[in-house]
Design a protein around this motif. Structure first.
Motif, PDB file in Angstrom:
ATOM      1  N   HIS A   1       0.904  -1.254   0.284  1.00 17.46           N
ATOM      2  CA  HIS A   1       0.081   0.110   0.041  1.00 17.46           C
ATOM      3  C   HIS A   1       0.845   1.399  -0.003  1.00 17.46           C
ATOM      4  CE1 HIS A   1      -3.997  -1.487   0.072  1.00 17.46           C
ATOM      5  NE2 HIS A   1      -3.569  -2.543   0.873  1.00 17.46           N
ATOM      6  N   ILE A   2       2.225   1.132   0.816  1.00 19.68           N
ATOM      7  CA  ILE A   2       2.784   2.381   0.816  1.00 19.68           C
ATOM      8  C   ILE A   2       3.524   2.748  -0.638  1.00 19.68           C
ATOM      9  CG2 ILE A   2       5.216   3.235   1.460  1.00 19.68           C
ATOM     10  CD1 ILE A   2       4.579   1.904   4.330  1.00 19.68           C
ATOM     11  N   ILE A   3       3.751   1.480  -1.595  1.00 18.18           N
ATOM     12  CA  ILE A   3       4.396   1.514  -2.805  1.00 18.18           C
ATOM     13  C   ILE A   3       3.145   2.455  -3.576  1.00 18.18           C
ATOM     14  CG2 ILE A   3       5.019   0.501  -4.793  1.00 18.18           C
ATOM     15  CD1 ILE A   3       6.424  -1.589  -2.938  1.00 18.18           C
ATOM     16  N   ILE A   4       1.937   1.974  -3.378  1.00 17.80           N
ATOM     17  CA  ILE A   4       0.730   2.221  -4.503  1.00 17.80           C
ATOM     18  C   ILE A   4       0.468   3.893  -4.160  1.00 17.80           C
ATOM     19  CG2 ILE A   4      -1.520   2.285  -4.820  1.00 17.80           C
ATOM     20  CD1 ILE A   4      -1.466  -0.803  -4.211  1.00 17.80           C
ATOM     21  N   LEU A   5       0.591   4.171  -2.776  1.00 21.95           N
ATOM     22  CA  LEU A   5       0.468   5.566  -2.494  1.00 21.95           C
ATOM     23  C   LEU A   5       1.577   6.551  -3.017  1.00 21.95           C
ATOM     24  CD1 LEU A   5      -0.861   5.206   1.142  1.00 21.95           C
ATOM     25  CD2 LEU A   5      -2.306   5.938  -0.597  1.00 21.95           C
ATOM     26  N   LYS A   6       2.715   5.899  -2.821  1.00 23.53           N
ATOM     27  CA  LYS A   6       3.931   6.700  -3.387  1.00 23.53           C
ATOM     28  C   LYS A   6       3.907   7.212  -5.030  1.00 23.53           C
ATOM     29  CE  LYS A   6       7.920   5.230  -4.256  1.00 23.53           C
ATOM     30  NZ  LYS A   6       9.119   4.159  -4.010  1.00 23.53           N
ATOM     31  N   ASN A   7       3.419   6.080  -5.517  1.00 31.69           N
ATOM     32  CA  ASN A   7       3.200   5.948  -6.983  1.00 31.69           C
ATOM     33  C   ASN A   7       1.932   7.088  -7.367  1.00 31.69           C
ATOM     34  OD1 ASN A   7       5.209   4.269  -7.549  1.00 31.69           O
ATOM     35  ND2 ASN A   7       3.995   2.543  -7.860  1.00 31.69           N
ATOM     36  N   GLU A   8       0.912   7.003  -6.482  1.00 34.50           N
ATOM     37  CA  GLU A   8      -0.069   7.977  -6.834  1.00 34.50           C
ATOM     38  C   GLU A   8       0.564   9.389  -6.490  1.00 34.50           C
ATOM     39  OE1 GLU A   8      -3.375   6.743  -4.565  1.00 34.50           O
ATOM     40  OE2 GLU A   8      -3.785   4.831  -5.859  1.00 34.50           O
ATOM     41  N   TYR A   9       1.128   9.570  -5.510  1.00 37.41           N
ATOM     42  CA  TYR A   9       1.665  10.880  -5.214  1.00 37.41           C
ATOM     43  C   TYR A   9       2.558  11.622  -6.392  1.00 37.41           C
ATOM     44  CZ  TYR A   9       4.489  14.464  -2.837  1.00 37.41           C
ATOM     45  OH  TYR A   9       5.018  15.834  -2.368  1.00 37.41           O
TER      46      TYR A   9
END
Length: 62
Positions: A25-33
């Motif tokens: 989830h951290i990786i997904i949120l970082k990519n969205e950011y």
């Protein structure tokens, strides 16, 4: 005795699984950011370009 060892192994496995999902989830949120920041940068460049063109047009009319 055996129950304590199984409980420790079970706890360790559950901790690893939860950590893995949080990491995903951290990786997904970082990519969205990153995508959002790139989009914001593109919009700001577009606005800046528009203002520069208007500024040039304004001075041409004088």
């Amino acid at each position: 005795m055996r129950g304590k060892i199984l409980f420790k192994i079970f706890t360790f496995i559950i901790t690893i699984v939860i950590g893995y999902f949080l990491y995903e989830h951290i990786i997904i949120l970082k990519n969205e950011y990153i995508k959002r920041e790139q989009h914001k940068s593109m919009v700001l460049e577009k606005i800046d370009k528009t203002y520069k063109e208007r500024d040039k047009d304004f001075y041409k009319n004088d």
